[in-house]
Design an enzyme around this catalytic site. Structure first.
Site, PDB file in Angstrom:
ATOM      1  CD  GLU C  60      27.748 -28.718-117.746  1.00 22.44           C
ATOM      2  OE1 GLU C  60      26.819 -29.189-117.044  1.00 22.44           O
ATOM      3  OE2 GLU C  60      28.044 -27.520-117.754  1.00 22.44           O
ATOM      4  CG  HIS C 129      35.628 -22.822-112.712  1.00 20.59           C
ATOM      5  ND1 HIS C 129      34.797 -23.317-111.745  1.00 20.59           N
ATOM      6  CD2 HIS C 129      34.812 -22.346-113.684  1.00 20.59           C
ATOM      7  CE1 HIS C 129      33.534 -23.132-112.107  1.00 20.59           C
ATOM      8  NE2 HIS C 129      33.516 -22.550-113.284  1.00 20.59           N
TER       9      HIS C 129
HETATM   10  C1  LIG Z   1      28.420 -27.489-114.401  1.00 19.18           C
HETATM   11  C2  LIG Z   1      28.723 -26.111-114.807  1.00 19.18           C
HETATM   12  N1  LIG Z   1      28.433 -25.741-116.059  1.00 19.18           N
HETATM   13  C3  LIG Z   1      28.702 -24.499-116.479  1.00 19.18           C
HETATM   14  C4  LIG Z   1      29.281 -23.595-115.640  1.00 19.18           C
HETATM   15  C5  LIG Z   1      29.615 -22.184-116.114  1.00 19.18           C
HETATM   16  N2  LIG Z   1      28.642 -21.276-115.549  1.00 19.18           N
HETATM   17  C6  LIG Z   1      28.887 -20.643-114.389  1.00 19.18           C
HETATM   18  S1  LIG Z   1      27.597 -19.763-113.871  1.00 19.18           S
HETATM   19  C7  LIG Z   1      26.692 -20.181-115.233  1.00 19.18           C
HETATM   20  C8  LIG Z   1      25.324 -19.672-115.391  1.00 19.18           C
HETATM   21  C9  LIG Z   1      24.474 -20.128-114.276  1.00 19.18           C
HETATM   22  O1  LIG Z   1      23.219 -19.602-114.396  1.00 19.18           O
HETATM   23  P1  LIG Z   1      22.234 -19.645-113.178  1.00 19.18           P
HETATM   24  O2  LIG Z   1      22.184 -21.023-112.638  1.00 19.18           O
HETATM   25  O3  LIG Z   1      20.967 -19.060-113.633  1.00 19.18           O
HETATM   26  O4  LIG Z   1      22.912 -18.758-112.078  1.00 19.18           O
HETATM   27  P2  LIG Z   1      23.191 -17.196-112.146  1.00 19.18           P
HETATM   28  O5  LIG Z   1      24.580 -17.037-112.675  1.00 19.18           O
HETATM   29  O6  LIG Z   1      22.185 -16.584-113.009  1.00 19.18           O
HETATM   30  O7  LIG Z   1      23.092 -16.768-110.733  1.00 19.18           O
HETATM   31  C10 LIG Z   1      27.412 -21.016-116.057  1.00 19.18           C
HETATM   32  C11 LIG Z   1      26.932 -21.586-117.332  1.00 19.18           C
HETATM   33  C12 LIG Z   1      29.584 -24.032-114.343  1.00 19.18           C
HETATM   34  N3  LIG Z   1      30.190 -23.234-113.466  1.00 19.18           N
HETATM   35  N4  LIG Z   1      29.269 -25.277-113.953  1.00 19.18           N
END
Ligand SMILES: Cc1ncc(C[n+]2csc(CCOP(=O)(O)OP(=O)(O)O)c2C)c(N)n1
Ligand SMILES: Cc1ncc(C[n+]2csc(CCOP(=O)(O)OP(=O)(O)O)c2C)c(N)n1
Ligand SMILES: [Mg+2]
Ligand SMILES: [Mg+2]
Lengths: 324, 346, 324, 346
Positions: C60, C129
């Site tokens: 971000e 959120h």
């Molecule tokens: C700081 C932040 N940015 C974006 C999000 C939205 N978001 C939630 S899960 C996710 C993907 C995360 O990917 P990863 O770290 O690979 O975890 P996975 O969901 O694959 O377990 C995103 C972009 C968030 N919750 N927090």
């Protein structure tokens, strides 16, 4: 009673607290060998060692995050953020983690940490080193917020902050470090979360905190010369906020100005003015006037910098106009 | 599992059955989280299942000790189960009930249990990582001998705070382990569209940590890599472990993963560490019958967690004012009370 | 006139603006192939290609920082922050960079970017959120702040935001995406920085923005049943703030409540209430009442979540009490 | 310079005299910034001199082209001079005067000049880094062929945003170069107390960038490394360059560096790239006399910048309300005006 500076009182508070409570440790940029950018922690590394006075890399977000984790693990960290202006990098760790952990986890744990930082104008340090950003903190439930104006409060409120169950953001003013006053270190504790009436008058109430308390006191002196008597309230603690002390004085006097160095719009003054207007409505002879920082960034030019925040003359002028 | 040749497990020191049991419980629990959602009983739809990632949870979880602590990301149910979570209280929390781990305030993404060292799941990608640095500092200062482990996804490899945290851990020789569960996706973004270099442990090494990447198909590989890193971490040599696996289903309950092909999903789901280990055990002295019995008992336990959650009560409305501050602090005045008070006066 | 949803209007605005101005590009997490976490940017990657609809890593701070750099280099980026709750990670880039660059550099350059994000409660998404953090932005000079409540405003104010010389934070409400209304895309432009009186009454003024406008309208309907006529003002734009429209109605009616979903203390409602109390002092029959989010984090439990922010019944009750 | 053996410069393609001139101008300017402070004419004491770091500024600055852009950290005077800054307007800005680059609003830490591609110095450690990703994106989208360079100190190597930015640059093949001026210190903290691994370019490589570390003693080494990386960056292969040098004086004007020994300082100051290059030129066909003349003319130019700054006027008080928003936007109402207006009414 001893004479000491605001800076010395802060150091003394850290020293005494660390002596008493060995779960307290300090972490931050330049807090150790350098002694702190403003010299507050000078010498503590010699007294308590490198493990309890930890020089960190320039990683503000992780500093706060590490403090959160340590606080959840039985320690009581004091994280120093060199300038409150750097809080932007830490707002997730502060606002989404430290502030909410107790709540999100249903009260299973607290985050007993203190974030010490300093803010304000006065050193021609420009737009990124001169801000007063306490409103961000005040708007974040879960964070306590303390801003001492006097040497005694610097000492006693820091001691108190180090006994709280919740994260306390403790904001010093860079213009106060050399302030020298008498202080009774063994005095009964300054009560937590209480405002104090620094001087009582009958014509107007000036509500201030941090350095603006001194400006309000100076303005009150000047006003006195023409027979205008002002109450000056030092709010000291913005969360918890002792509204009762404010309310009592405002309802007695009926005229009030709230003073803060931070920018006016949506600032701490807005909260205080809104609350006074709401709760003391029938007692007000005039609108609650906000004297605040201009809604602009701070310039490096000393003249522009000084002109953009309240000073005693502006307070005097405002009160005179208010009483006209 | 036709295409995979599964070698018999030959590590005598390893309790493969225990690892299987851990993984199978996670799988079973997560399937029921999906069911809770379908039955309209979950708190919201932000439910992130760790199906396909069981070996990371079990492989690392099994080498952690009592007193060790950890944080997880939003996809953390499995890790918490591997560390001893009570499925009833988990499911109740996911349903937003008073009997849940966090009294219905946290939900799936904010489960924690201080008594089990779970310093909290986190809905902020990367948000829970630096806490382990603090826990590591506490361990060092208190000489408690405990290790703190941060679990996060491949997506968090692109969050700056990870690097700040790894740097501190390395600099201060902290008892800390960073575990990246690389399920190939962050929401709809495959890892190669999020970063140029997918050899993740190299980044940790560049900060002075011990880095390992391991394929999560065989939980024994994860277990042994984690065991080594954990020993070192306990001795003040912090480490990083990337476990590669595949996110079997959508990002959250409503996501049907239109951004990836059926073929890819099929291939990904074949890399199933639960089935892999089951096959190994079925072909060992344990045998298929015992596994059937075990599976059934696990499923029953997890079924019960749904009932427990559904039958639990919602939190009292006034409980929302509790736990903002410490227990002896006065709760914030409610807006309604304030309005009444103000208007009663004027 | 066409029927469309808030979501579709936003997409249409992006589509039309990108068609007209090829310096506009979008960057953010999942804005491309996924189509946005809330589906706003769906299909734009097909229309404009991967270079102008850029899926980013989960970074971000760098997303906002990159937008700042692109804006200084002749582009007009639209950065999407998936949830306003993630703003903590970006506050340095937003508050110390985007907001202050024009000023610090003496007006040499602007930072014409739009930060699109969404906030608010309604999805049992928990404390990290579901927030309404607009007060942080309103308290930061240099940042414009727009929060549309209607489908037409979603379209027209986003178009307008994409013509501004300065950074605009454009906050959508997650509860409004499926709102369907008639909208005239070719209408004369919605004027920049102006509030709108959505309905006029004589007994009380309800000042709201974003989703709370709909709650205020619903409350006004209910109040009407008992003959109470409410003015509802949709502020729309918090910076610039059109105080004149608010002032005119408040001075005519003399009673006012300000409504916001964000937490009460030091929030947007504080600013509005302070300002109304200050500027309309002689016209107020009663204190300005703040109806706002509770000073607590948001719970994942749907009941607790709903109970912690204003809803129509609460507005109705408050107005009834006010008029008693 | 007794201990150092200085080889003659043998690169015929290189205008060593031009590099010397650049470095000498920086040294001379910075000495005068110190003088401005001593004379009480600077805006504050947050003045960070780049003495000792001249080869980084000149070595990289000399391979940049018109149209390229850059950001700097708080210690950026030298870099800006290397890119063509007018010393008068710089010094006036450092003095907080109307005639300065930013009309006295920015000062030493916030100097910028869009016409020279200077997207701004930054008082936030790491704060200016991601802007070059955006500038790189703009270059790519507009196919302008320009490169954007981020200059920062070794302290910023511990700021997460650097890694987010490098990852994006690598992922998107951006025309971007990251330049770390490793002067061994962040304030009072020597680099080995800030990080375990001081081999900085390895971190960039771990993200898929081309990484180089170079000793800044000989500006020609910096120049040639930068030239290679710059060519690659222009072709869409982003890079990272660490230039090691020594911060000759305190962190800012008031810091006397009590945290380091005299011996260390003495040794550090011997690694003086300005003196090194001067010696090379003195022993070449250029000769010492020509250098004396050059030095004198530079010193005169820089002396004049002090006079210019001192003789310039302070900004008008009302100018503080300008430039918060675009030029055709109404300025914010002042608090004083508001108070008058409100009280005149009630
Ligand atoms: C700081 C932040 N940015 C974006 C999000 C939205 N978001 C939630 S899960 C996710 C993907 C995360 O990917 P990863 O770290 O690979 O975890 P996975 O969901 O694959 O377990 C995103 C972009 C968030 N919750 N927090
Ligand atoms: C985010 C942030 N943290 C801390 C500071 C205070 N500070 C200013 S310069 C500095 C040291 C920076 O070191 P380095 O990056 O190596 O640059 P150098 O001063 O050596 O040129 C620090 C800690 C700051 N300005 N910004
Ligand atoms: Mg993933
Ligand atoms: Mg340095």
């Amino acid at each position: 009673m001893v004479q000491m500076t605001y800076r010395e009182a802060l150091r003394q508070a850290l020293f005494d607290a660390m002596t008493e409570d060995d779960t307290i440790f300090i972490l931050g940029e330049e807090v150790g060998r350098y002694g702190g950018a403003y010299g507050v922690t000078k010498g503590l590394i010699d007294d308590f060692g490198e493990d309890r006075v930890l020089d960190t890399p320039i990683s503000e977000a992780a500093i706060i995050g590490a403090a959160v984790g340590a606080a959840m693990s039985g320690m009581r960290p004091v994280a120093e953020l060199m300038y409150v202006d750097f809080i932007g990098m830490t707002m997730d760790q502060l606002g989404n983690q430290a502030a909410k952990i107790r709540y999100m986890f249903g009260g299973q744990t607290g985050v007993p940490m203190v974030l010490r930082t300093q803010g304000g104008t006065g050193r021609s340090a420009g737009a990124q080193h001169s801000q007063s950003l306490e409103a961000y903190i005040m708007h974040t439930p879960g964070l306590r917020l303390v801003m001492p104006a006097t040497v005694a409060d610097a000492y006693h409120l820091l001691r108190q902050s180090l006994r709280q169950p919740d994260p306390v953001v403790f904001i010093e003013h860079k213009g106060l470090y050399t302030l020298k006053e008498e202080v009774d270190l063994d005095a009964d504790e300054v009560p937590w979360g209480q405002a104090v009436v620094r001087r009582q008058g009958e014509h107007v109430v000036l509500v201030a905190y941090s350095r603006q308390v001194h400006h309000a006191m100076a303005a009150a002196d000047t006003l006195m010369e023409s027979g205008v008597k002002a109450t000056v309230i030092d709010v000291r603690s913005l969360n918890p906020l002792d509204f009762k002390t404010i309310q009592t004085e405002v309802e007695r006097v009926g005229r009030v100005a709230v003073i803060s160095e931070g920018v006016m719009t949506a600032g701490v003054g807005a909260e205080l003015a809104a609350r006074i207007s709401e709760e003391c409505f029938d007692y007000l002879h005039d609108p609650v006037i906000r004297i605040a920082g201009e809604d602009i960034p701070i310039s490096v030019s000393a003249a522009l910098e000084a002109g953009s925040v309240p000073e005693p003359g502006m307070i005097v002028d405002t009160v005179r106009r208010l009483l006209e | 599992m036709a295409e995979l040749t599964i070698p018999p497990n030959t590590n005598a020191n390893l309790d493969l059955e225990a690892l299987y049991r851990m993984m199978r419980r996670i799988r079973s629990f997560e399937e029921r989280v999906g069911e809770l959602f379908v039955r309209g009983q979950s708190a919201g739809s932000m439910l992130h299942l760790s199906i396909g990632e069981e070996s990371a949870a079990a492989g690392v979880g099994s080498v952690m000790e009592d007193g060790d602590s950890f944080t997880t990301h939003h996809r953390g149910h499995g890790i918490f189960l591997a560390r001893g979570a009570n499925p009833d209280r988990m499911m109740a929390e996911i349903a937003g009930k008073q009997s849940g781990y966090c009294s219905g305030k946290g939900g799936s993404m904010h489960i924690a249990d201080m008594s089990l060292g779970h310093l909290g799941a986190n809905a902020i990608v990367g948000g829970g990582i630096p806490a382990v640095v603090g826990a590591g500092l506490a361990s060092k200062l208190k000489k408690s001998g405990s290790v703190s482990v941060a679990f996060f996804g491949d997506g968090a490899m692109q969050q700056g705070i990870l690097y700040e945290s790894m740097n501190m851990a390395a600099l201060w020789d902290l008892p800390v382990l960073f575990v990246c569960i690389n399920n190939q996706y962050g929401m709809g973004t495959r890892i190669d569209r999020a970063t140029k270099t997918t050899d993740l442990h190299v980044r940790a090494e560049a900060f002075g940590l011990q880095g390992r990447s391991v394929d999560g198909l065989d939980v024994t590989d994860v277990h042994s890599a984690a065991a080594d890193l954990m020993d070192d971490a306990r001795a003040g040599k912090p480490g990083f472990l990337a476990v590669s696996c595949y996110r079997f289903y959508g990002h959250a309950r409503k996501d049907k993963s239109p951004y990836r092909t059926d073929e890819e999903e099929e291939a990904g789901r074949k890399r199933d560490s639960v089935a892999y280990t089951r096959e190994q055990l079925a072909n060992s002295t344990v045998g298929a019958d015992a596994l059937d019995i075990l599976d059934r008992s696990i499923d029953e336990e997890m079924d019960a967690s749904i009932d427990f959650a559904i039958n639990s009560g919602a939190p009292e409305l006034t409980s929302m004012f509790n736990d903002v501050y410490g227990p002896s602090e006065p709760p914030p005045e409610s807006v309604r009370t304030r309005i009444e008070r103000v208007l009663a006066r004027s």
